[in-house]
Write an enzyme that holds these catalytic residues in place. Structure first.
Site, PDB file in Angstrom:
ATOM      1  N   ILE A   1       0.818  -1.234   0.000  1.00  0.00           N
ATOM      2  CA  ILE A   1       0.000   0.000   0.000  1.00  0.00           C
ATOM      3  C   ILE A   1       0.846   1.277   0.000  1.00  0.00           C
ATOM      4  O   ILE A   1       0.322   2.369  -0.168  1.00  0.00           O
ATOM      5  CB  ILE A   1      -1.013   0.062   1.178  1.00  0.00           C
ATOM      6  CG1 ILE A   1      -0.339  -0.241   2.509  1.00  0.00           C
ATOM      7  CG2 ILE A   1      -2.213  -0.827   0.928  1.00  0.00           C
ATOM      8  CD1 ILE A   1      -1.227   0.048   3.709  1.00  0.00           C
TER       9      ILE A   1
ATOM     10  N   HIS B   1       8.255 -11.501   4.223  1.00  0.00           N
ATOM     11  CA  HIS B   1       7.665 -11.034   2.967  1.00  0.00           C
ATOM     12  C   HIS B   1       8.785 -10.663   2.001  1.00  0.00           C
ATOM     13  O   HIS B   1       9.781 -10.058   2.383  1.00  0.00           O
ATOM     14  CB  HIS B   1       6.712  -9.861   3.185  1.00  0.00           C
ATOM     15  CG  HIS B   1       7.246  -8.778   4.068  1.00  0.00           C
ATOM     16  ND1 HIS B   1       7.325  -8.900   5.440  1.00  0.00           N
ATOM     17  CD2 HIS B   1       7.735  -7.547   3.778  1.00  0.00           C
ATOM     18  CE1 HIS B   1       7.833  -7.795   5.953  1.00  0.00           C
ATOM     19  NE2 HIS B   1       8.103  -6.957   4.961  1.00  0.00           N
TER      20      HIS B   1
END
Ligand code: AMP
Length: 130
Positions: free
Chosen positions: A31, A94
């Site tokens: 984001i 991640h």
């Protein structure tokens, strides 16, 4: 311990701009993108460090990174796709996939205080989704 934001994304409790999902991994747009198409690939198991994953989950994450990275290269207007693992903020491993054309683009640091542009993210996710 409370679930990290990424476990809440996996469960669907928190929405995400999803690109790809299988039984072991999930890929969704960051984001706060370094560049358009910046994607995070995560295992579904809540393991903090990449190299603490068992071989099967590690290979699954890398396979998804290859799949999504190839699509990023084909779809986004960028010469390269950079791969980065930092894990400074979220304690759930991640892999960052970042499309870029110049070193400056890859090194760009977005201002995380800015509100995410969900409209732009949604349009990119539609182009990238499997
Ligand atoms: P790091 O842990 O330093 O590798 O970075 C964590 C990344 O997760 C940052 O680039 C954030 O912008 C991103 N991030 C945090 N929350 C979300 C969210 N809800 N959806 C997508 N990306 C996120």
């Amino acid at each position: 311990m409370a679930d990290s934001i990424f476990m809440q994304i996996i469960s669907g409790e928190v929405p995400s701009h999803k690109i790809y999902e299988d039984d072991k991994t999930l890929a969704f747009l960051d984001i706060n993108p370094v560049q358009p198409g910046h994607t995070l690939v995560i295992p579904k198991k809540p393991i903090t460090y990449l190299w603490d994953l068992d071989d099967e989950d590690y290979m699954a994450v890398m396979h998804t990174a290859k799949l999504v990275g190839t699509k990023l290269r084909q779809t986004m207007d960028a010469e390269h796709v950079g791969v980065k693992v930092e894990g400074l903020d979220v304690p759930h491993t991640h892999v960052h996939l970042i499309p870029f054309s110049t070193p400056e683009e890859f090194r760009y640091i977005p201002d995380h205080r800015n509100a995410p542009d969900h409209e732009a993210l949604m349009a990119i996710a539609q182009k990238l989704a499997f």
